[in-house]
Design a protein around this motif. Structure first.
Motif, PDB file in Angstrom:
ATOM      1  N   ALA A  65       5.710 -34.076   6.410  1.00 36.66           N
ATOM      2  CA  ALA A  65       5.805 -35.042   7.512  1.00 36.66           C
ATOM      3  C   ALA A  65       7.255 -35.456   7.745  1.00 36.66           C
ATOM      4  O   ALA A  65       7.708 -35.553   8.896  1.00 36.66           O
ATOM      5  CB  ALA A  65       4.933 -36.264   7.216  1.00 36.66           C
ATOM      6  N   HIS A  66       7.977 -35.684   6.675  1.00 40.22           N
ATOM      7  CA  HIS A  66       9.389 -36.071   6.807  1.00 40.22           C
ATOM      8  C   HIS A  66      10.198 -34.935   7.446  1.00 40.22           C
ATOM      9  O   HIS A  66      10.982 -35.160   8.373  1.00 40.22           O
ATOM     10  CB  HIS A  66       9.982 -36.453   5.448  1.00 40.22           C
ATOM     11  N   ALA A  67       9.998 -33.721   6.961  1.00 43.19           N
ATOM     12  CA  ALA A  67      10.728 -32.575   7.504  1.00 43.19           C
ATOM     13  C   ALA A  67      10.394 -32.368   8.983  1.00 43.19           C
ATOM     14  O   ALA A  67      11.284 -32.082   9.803  1.00 43.19           O
ATOM     15  CB  ALA A  67      10.405 -31.313   6.702  1.00 43.19           C
ATOM     16  N   LYS A  68       9.135 -32.548   9.341  1.00 40.72           N
ATOM     17  CA  LYS A  68       8.728 -32.381  10.741  1.00 40.72           C
ATOM     18  C   LYS A  68       9.361 -33.462  11.616  1.00 40.72           C
ATOM     19  O   LYS A  68       9.824 -33.168  12.724  1.00 40.72           O
ATOM     20  CB  LYS A  68       7.205 -32.418  10.864  1.00 40.72           C
ATOM     21  N   LEU A  69       9.397 -34.694  11.117  1.00 38.02           N
ATOM     22  CA  LEU A  69      10.017 -35.787  11.863  1.00 38.02           C
ATOM     23  C   LEU A  69      11.494 -35.495  12.104  1.00 38.02           C
ATOM     24  O   LEU A  69      11.988 -35.584  13.238  1.00 38.02           O
ATOM     25  CB  LEU A  69       9.854 -37.112  11.113  1.00 38.02           C
ATOM     26  N   VAL A  70      12.209 -35.143  11.050  1.00 42.96           N
ATOM     27  CA  VAL A  70      13.637 -34.841  11.161  1.00 42.96           C
ATOM     28  C   VAL A  70      13.856 -33.687  12.139  1.00 42.96           C
ATOM     29  O   VAL A  70      14.702 -33.773  13.044  1.00 42.96           O
ATOM     30  CB  VAL A  70      14.242 -34.519   9.777  1.00 42.96           C
ATOM     31  N   SER A  71      13.086 -32.642  11.993  1.00 46.29           N
ATOM     32  CA  SER A  71      13.224 -31.477  12.867  1.00 46.29           C
ATOM     33  C   SER A  71      12.940 -31.830  14.322  1.00 46.29           C
ATOM     34  O   SER A  71      13.675 -31.425  15.228  1.00 46.29           O
ATOM     35  CB  SER A  71      12.283 -30.372  12.391  1.00 46.29           C
ATOM     36  N   SER A  72      11.875 -32.583  14.545  1.00 50.02           N
ATOM     37  CA  SER A  72      11.509 -32.962  15.918  1.00 50.02           C
ATOM     38  C   SER A  72      12.605 -33.784  16.578  1.00 50.02           C
ATOM     39  O   SER A  72      12.933 -33.571  17.757  1.00 50.02           O
ATOM     40  CB  SER A  72      10.196 -33.748  15.924  1.00 50.02           C
ATOM     41  N   ILE A  73      13.166 -34.721  15.840  1.00 52.39           N
ATOM     42  CA  ILE A  73      14.228 -35.553  16.408  1.00 52.39           C
ATOM     43  C   ILE A  73      15.498 -34.741  16.613  1.00 52.39           C
ATOM     44  O   ILE A  73      16.172 -34.863  17.643  1.00 52.39           O
ATOM     45  CB  ILE A  73      14.457 -36.808  15.540  1.00 52.39           C
ATOM     46  N   GLU A  74      15.825 -33.881  15.644  1.00 45.57           N
ATOM     47  CA  GLU A  74      17.016 -33.035  15.801  1.00 45.57           C
ATOM     48  C   GLU A  74      16.873 -32.093  17.000  1.00 45.57           C
ATOM     49  O   GLU A  74      17.844 -31.844  17.722  1.00 45.57           O
ATOM     50  CB  GLU A  74      17.279 -32.236  14.525  1.00 45.57           C
ATOM     51  N   ASN A  75      15.675 -31.602  17.245  1.00 43.92           N
ATOM     52  CA  ASN A  75      15.440 -30.696  18.376  1.00 43.92           C
ATOM     53  C   ASN A  75      15.644 -31.384  19.721  1.00 43.92           C
ATOM     54  O   ASN A  75      15.868 -30.718  20.737  1.00 43.92           O
ATOM     55  CB  ASN A  75      14.042 -30.086  18.309  1.00 43.92           C
TER      56      ASN A  75
END
Length: 158
Positions: free
Chosen positions: A92-102
């Protein structure tokens, strides 16, 4: 009609009092196995109730047998949940970071700066996982002293 559907009628308090005072309580295996699944306070509360009515408890042989046969698999299942929770939190943390970075906000938005939020989320994730690891060390294993087993054997021993 009311005699055919007594379970839907209000039972007088005296009936409950009589049942608690004179009734025989027969437990299902899962009542005992859930002692491994419950939070600590719930476990303590259930053990207190069982101790208070121990003279009115009857443990069928098959229930005791199923308890002994299934307690280790239940422990192992509880232990495996730690890894599942860690994996879910990390994903969940990795997905959040990735989504925001994208979203590429540093180049595409003048007012939204997610860095502070992401830093706090990282800290919260790290703190949660550290606490989870501490709790994992306290989790019963098949090789640890089994306080649940001891409590159950004390309650059901003559």
């Amino acid at each position: 009609m009311k005699d055919a559907f007594m379970q839907y009628r209000k039972i007088p308090q005296e009936s409950y009092d009589t049942a608690w005072k004179n009734g025989l309580f027969v437990l299902d295996t899962n009542v005992l196995l859930n002692l491994y699944r419950y939070q600590e306070q719930s476990r303590k509360d259930l053990l207190t109730v069982l101790r208070n009515v121990c003279s009115q408890l009857w443990l069928p042989h098959i229930v005791a047998l199923e308890f002994y046969r299934n307690r280790i698999p239940v422990m192992l299942e509880q232990n495996s949940r730690f890894d599942k929770v860690k994996k879910a939190v990390n994903e969940a943390h990795a997905k959040l970071v990735s989504s925001i970075e994208n979203l590429n906000l540093s180049k595409r938005h003048s007012l939204i700066d997610p860095d502070h939020f992401l830093q706090k989320h990282e800290e919260l994730t790290t703190t949660f996982l550290a606490e989870l690891t501490k709790r994992e060390r306290k989790q019963l294993t098949p090789h640890s002293l089994d306080s649940v087993l001891e409590a159950g054997e004390d309650i059901f021993s003559p």
